[in-house]
Design a protein around this motif. Structure first.
Motif, PDB file in Angstrom:
ATOM      1  N   ALA A  87       0.883  -1.069   0.331  1.00  9.02           N
ATOM      2  CA  ALA A  87      -0.086   0.107  -0.066  1.00  9.02           C
ATOM      3  C   ALA A  87       0.941   1.271  -0.007  1.00  9.02           C
ATOM      4  O   ALA A  87       0.433   2.282   0.142  1.00  9.02           O
ATOM      5  CB  ALA A  87      -0.942  -0.230   1.354  1.00  9.02           C
ATOM      6  N   GLY A  88       2.361   1.028  -0.131  1.00 11.00           N
ATOM      7  CA  GLY A  88       3.073   2.177  -0.186  1.00 11.00           C
ATOM      8  C   GLY A  88       3.732   2.782   1.348  1.00 11.00           C
ATOM      9  O   GLY A  88       4.002   3.904   1.225  1.00 11.00           O
ATOM     10  N   LYS A  89       3.418   1.946   2.323  1.00  7.93           N
ATOM     11  CA  LYS A  89       3.739   2.533   3.651  1.00  7.93           C
ATOM     12  C   LYS A  89       5.163   1.860   4.051  1.00  7.93           C
ATOM     13  O   LYS A  89       5.119   0.614   3.716  1.00  7.93           O
ATOM     14  CB  LYS A  89       2.830   1.873   4.623  1.00  7.93           C
ATOM     15  N   ASP A  90       5.897   2.600   4.858  1.00  8.11           N
ATOM     16  CA  ASP A  90       7.014   2.098   5.514  1.00  8.11           C
ATOM     17  C   ASP A  90       6.364   1.190   6.817  1.00  8.11           C
ATOM     18  O   ASP A  90       4.989   1.608   7.145  1.00  8.11           O
ATOM     19  CB  ASP A  90       7.965   3.037   5.929  1.00  8.11           C
ATOM     20  N   VAL A  91       7.113   0.262   7.217  1.00  7.86           N
ATOM     21  CA  VAL A  91       6.387  -0.596   8.171  1.00  7.86           C
ATOM     22  C   VAL A  91       7.278  -0.670   9.606  1.00  7.86           C
ATOM     23  O   VAL A  91       8.543  -1.096   9.142  1.00  7.86           O
ATOM     24  CB  VAL A  91       6.027  -1.935   7.832  1.00  7.86           C
ATOM     25  N   LEU A  92       6.754  -0.446  10.578  1.00 11.18           N
ATOM     26  CA  LEU A  92       7.771  -0.958  11.840  1.00 11.18           C
ATOM     27  C   LEU A  92       6.873  -2.049  12.467  1.00 11.18           C
ATOM     28  O   LEU A  92       5.843  -1.817  13.002  1.00 11.18           O
ATOM     29  CB  LEU A  92       7.791   0.250  12.847  1.00 11.18           C
ATOM     30  N   CYS A  93       7.699  -3.274  12.413  1.00  8.32           N
ATOM     31  CA  CYS A  93       6.893  -4.497  12.833  1.00  8.32           C
ATOM     32  C   CYS A  93       7.265  -4.951  14.090  1.00  8.32           C
ATOM     33  O   CYS A  93       8.391  -5.077  14.343  1.00  8.32           O
ATOM     34  CB  CYS A  93       6.822  -5.706  11.628  1.00  8.32           C
ATOM     35  N   GLU A  94       6.455  -5.346  14.987  1.00  5.56           N
ATOM     36  CA  GLU A  94       6.933  -5.903  16.338  1.00  5.56           C
ATOM     37  C   GLU A  94       7.677  -7.018  16.385  1.00  5.56           C
ATOM     38  O   GLU A  94       7.473  -7.661  15.354  1.00  5.56           O
ATOM     39  CB  GLU A  94       5.694  -6.125  17.178  1.00  5.56           C
ATOM     40  N   LYS A  95       8.293  -7.350  17.310  1.00  4.00           N
ATOM     41  CA  LYS A  95       9.023  -8.768  17.266  1.00  4.00           C
ATOM     42  C   LYS A  95       8.113  -9.626  17.947  1.00  4.00           C
ATOM     43  O   LYS A  95       7.127  -9.260  18.651  1.00  4.00           O
ATOM     44  CB  LYS A  95      10.285  -8.557  18.178  1.00  4.00           C
ATOM     45  N   PRO A  96       8.187 -10.983  17.663  1.00  2.06           N
ATOM     46  CA  PRO A  96       9.254 -11.438  16.719  1.00  2.06           C
ATOM     47  C   PRO A  96       8.571 -11.060  15.331  1.00  2.06           C
ATOM     48  O   PRO A  96       7.304 -11.054  15.048  1.00  2.06           O
ATOM     49  CB  PRO A  96       9.255 -13.167  17.026  1.00  2.06           C
ATOM     50  N   PHE A  97       9.599 -11.035  14.404  1.00  8.67           N
ATOM     51  CA  PHE A  97       9.338 -10.599  13.079  1.00  8.67           C
ATOM     52  C   PHE A  97       8.054 -11.359  12.274  1.00  8.67           C
ATOM     53  O   PHE A  97       7.357 -10.817  11.836  1.00  8.67           O
ATOM     54  CB  PHE A  97      10.592 -10.807  12.496  1.00  8.67           C
ATOM     55  N   ALA A  98       8.187 -12.655  12.494  1.00  9.37           N
ATOM     56  CA  ALA A  98       7.293 -13.506  11.476  1.00  9.37           C
ATOM     57  C   ALA A  98       7.282 -14.878  12.433  1.00  9.37           C
ATOM     58  O   ALA A  98       7.797 -15.027  13.575  1.00  9.37           O
ATOM     59  CB  ALA A  98       7.774 -13.764  10.312  1.00  9.37           C
ATOM     60  N   MET A  99       6.353 -15.708  11.907  1.00  6.87           N
ATOM     61  CA  MET A  99       6.233 -17.028  12.650  1.00  6.87           C
ATOM     62  C   MET A  99       7.676 -17.915  12.149  1.00  6.87           C
ATOM     63  O   MET A  99       7.543 -18.684  12.768  1.00  6.87           O
ATOM     64  CB  MET A  99       4.928 -17.745  12.090  1.00  6.87           C
ATOM     65  N   ASN A 100       8.112 -17.700  11.073  1.00  5.88           N
ATOM     66  CA  ASN A 100       9.311 -18.578  10.883  1.00  5.88           C
ATOM     67  C   ASN A 100      10.126 -17.730   9.790  1.00  5.88           C
ATOM     68  O   ASN A 100       9.756 -16.882   9.254  1.00  5.88           O
ATOM     69  CB  ASN A 100       8.877 -19.997  10.302  1.00  5.88           C
ATOM     70  N   ALA A 101      11.000 -18.298   9.277  1.00  2.00           N
ATOM     71  CA  ALA A 101      12.190 -17.777   8.376  1.00  2.00           C
ATOM     72  C   ALA A 101      11.438 -17.541   7.018  1.00  2.00           C
ATOM     73  O   ALA A 101      11.846 -16.746   6.268  1.00  2.00           O
ATOM     74  CB  ALA A 101      13.421 -18.583   8.176  1.00  2.00           C
ATOM     75  N   ALA A 102      10.779 -18.356   6.479  1.00  3.42           N
ATOM     76  CA  ALA A 102       9.865 -18.593   5.212  1.00  3.42           C
ATOM     77  C   ALA A 102       8.997 -17.346   5.091  1.00  3.42           C
ATOM     78  O   ALA A 102       9.177 -16.526   4.210  1.00  3.42           O
ATOM     79  CB  ALA A 102       9.232 -19.865   4.924  1.00  3.42           C
ATOM     80  N   GLN A 103       8.397 -16.915   6.208  1.00  5.24           N
ATOM     81  CA  GLN A 103       7.685 -15.747   6.111  1.00  5.24           C
ATOM     82  C   GLN A 103       8.287 -14.720   6.124  1.00  5.24           C
ATOM     83  O   GLN A 103       8.019 -13.730   5.436  1.00  5.24           O
ATOM     84  CB  GLN A 103       6.540 -15.687   7.481  1.00  5.24           C
ATOM     85  N   SER A 104       9.554 -14.481   7.018  1.00  5.30           N
ATOM     86  CA  SER A 104      10.374 -13.405   6.930  1.00  5.30           C
ATOM     87  C   SER A 104      11.109 -12.973   5.720  1.00  5.30           C
ATOM     88  O   SER A 104      11.062 -11.993   5.242  1.00  5.30           O
ATOM     89  CB  SER A 104      11.375 -13.455   7.890  1.00  5.30           C
ATOM     90  N   GLU A 105      11.255 -14.168   4.917  1.00  8.03           N
ATOM     91  CA  GLU A 105      11.838 -13.913   3.512  1.00  8.03           C
ATOM     92  C   GLU A 105      10.916 -13.416   2.504  1.00  8.03           C
ATOM     93  O   GLU A 105      11.272 -12.445   1.907  1.00  8.03           O
ATOM     94  CB  GLU A 105      12.323 -15.326   3.190  1.00  8.03           C
ATOM     95  N   ARG A 106       9.395 -13.768   2.683  1.00  5.21           N
ATOM     96  CA  ARG A 106       8.461 -13.060   1.835  1.00  5.21           C
ATOM     97  C   ARG A 106       8.536 -11.661   2.200  1.00  5.21           C
ATOM     98  O   ARG A 106       8.254 -10.725   1.223  1.00  5.21           O
ATOM     99  CB  ARG A 106       7.111 -14.218   1.895  1.00  5.21           C
ATOM    100  N   MET A 107       8.424 -11.432   3.223  1.00  6.32           N
ATOM    101  CA  MET A 107       8.310  -9.866   3.927  1.00  6.32           C
ATOM    102  C   MET A 107       9.521  -9.114   3.366  1.00  6.32           C
ATOM    103  O   MET A 107       9.305  -8.073   2.835  1.00  6.32           O
ATOM    104  CB  MET A 107       8.397  -9.807   5.336  1.00  6.32           C
ATOM    105  N   LEU A 108      10.624  -9.585   3.611  1.00  6.84           N
ATOM    106  CA  LEU A 108      11.842  -8.916   2.717  1.00  6.84           C
ATOM    107  C   LEU A 108      11.761  -8.655   1.214  1.00  6.84           C
ATOM    108  O   LEU A 108      12.096  -7.780   0.847  1.00  6.84           O
ATOM    109  CB  LEU A 108      13.020  -9.553   3.410  1.00  6.84           C
ATOM    110  N   GLN A 109      11.168  -9.802   0.702  1.00  6.37           N
ATOM    111  CA  GLN A 109      11.140  -9.882  -0.705  1.00  6.37           C
ATOM    112  C   GLN A 109      10.080  -8.538  -0.878  1.00  6.37           C
ATOM    113  O   GLN A 109      10.286  -7.903  -2.133  1.00  6.37           O
ATOM    114  CB  GLN A 109      10.706 -10.967  -1.289  1.00  6.37           C
ATOM    115  N   SER A 110       8.796  -8.534  -0.236  1.00  7.43           N
ATOM    116  CA  SER A 110       8.045  -7.510  -0.612  1.00  7.43           C
ATOM    117  C   SER A 110       8.544  -5.925  -0.287  1.00  7.43           C
ATOM    118  O   SER A 110       8.338  -5.168  -1.098  1.00  7.43           O
ATOM    119  CB  SER A 110       6.939  -7.635   0.387  1.00  7.43           C
TER     120      SER A 110
END
Length: 326
Positions: A87-110
């Protein structure tokens, strides 16, 4: 003016975002969204927030929001952080970043695809205490680092409806608390560890009540990381560093503004010190404002977040905890 929207009418947002923003003239919390009926309106009224939404996507569609603070349960971090980035927003995401590394990889790709910033809210990393610990290691006063021990424990009695106790929502001692000491030792060593072994105690829902893990870094340095929700009434967050020339103990890394200490022992002489600073959240918000203004990187974004989740995944695997529900 940095304009922030809150995803979730959360209990952490006042300390983490709302009050630090109130202490500044260049940040405003403009909106809050919650899917619970009337929760956003009530929250906005209590915290003097201009806009409120009963739908997360309505907040993301608000053209006046620059940064989204994602304080939803960890099980929703990936979905809604990605939605905010798109949506064009920067994001500050609370820890833990995701449920696992696979999710975090998708987040970084986005984040990479959209060109938006995606920052993990390890607020403690921005306090001057962390700068002091880094300087202690860099000075080599302790010699080569032989071992580390890091612990974050907070009493949190079992409550089957509490998100910190429900594994499918991202609950568990390692996710809620242990992510911090994992981050401390990785940051100190500036390297990624191998998980040698792990042991956990489990609640009736399958979430870890306590966990301990032995890590080994490429240098040979070992680290014992522990976290517990079954601790006594006092919260503890400690780091012990053993070097070939001396040792150091740091007390209260997570909330140093409430009182902390550094003890450094070399040649049998112990020196105690503290570091002046505001709350960790004030320092975090300052760092974010500067980074977004100057387009400079932050220590809790990018591959750092994914690498932390890789270690968390490996600890759970070593402890024999099945997380196939993700």
């Amino acid at each position: 003016m940095l304009r922030i929207g809150l995803l979730g009418a959360s209990g952490i947002a006042p300390a983490a975002i709302i009050h630090p923003a109130e202490r500044r003239t260049d940040v405003t919390v403009m909106a809050v969204a919650s899917r619970r009926p009337s929760a956003a309106a009530d929250y906005a009224s209590v915290h003097n927030i201009e806009r409120f939404y009963d739908d997360y996507r309505a907040l993301l569609a608000d053209p006046d929001i620059d940064l989204v603070y994602n304080a939803l349960p960890p099980s929703e971090h990936a979905e809604w952080s990605i939605a905010a980035l798109e949506a064009g927003k920067d994001v500050l995401c609370e820890k833990p970043f995701a449920m696992n590394a696979a999710q975090s990889e998708r987040m970084l790709q986005s984040a990479q695809a959209t060109g938006q910033r995606l920052i993990e809210a390890f607020h403690d990393r921005y306090h001057p205490l962390n700068v002091e610990i880094d300087a202690l290691i860099a000075s080599n006063r302790l010699g080569d680092i032989v071992s580390l021990r890091a612990d974050f424990s907070v009493s949190n009695p079992f409550e089957p409806r509490g998100i910190r106790h429900v594994p499918t929502l991202g609950g568990g001692a390692l996710m809620d608390l242990g992510c911090y000491p994992v981050h401390w030792v990785r940051s100190l060593m500036n390297a990624e560890p191998l998980v040698v072994s792990a042991l956990a105690s489990i609640n009736p829902l399958g979430a870890d009540v306590s966990i301990e893990a032995e890590l080994r870094f490429p240098s040979g340095t070992t680290a014992l990381v522990t976290a517990s929700m079954a601790a006594g009434p006092q919260e503890t967050s400690t780091l012990d560093i053993v070097g070939t020339e001396g040792t150091a103990h740091v007390d209260n890394l997570v909330f140093p503004s409430t009182g902390h200490s550094i003890s450094e022992t070399i040649d049998g002489i112990t020196r105690f010190s503290t570091v002046r600073g505001l709350t960790t959240y004030d320092h975090q918000l300052e760092a974010i404002v500067v980074a977004l203004t100057n387009h400079t990187p932050l220590p809790t974004e990018g591959t750092d977040s994914m690498n932390n989740m890789i270690v968390i995944d490996a600890i759970y695997a070593a402890a024999g905890i099945d997380r196939s529900f993700i």
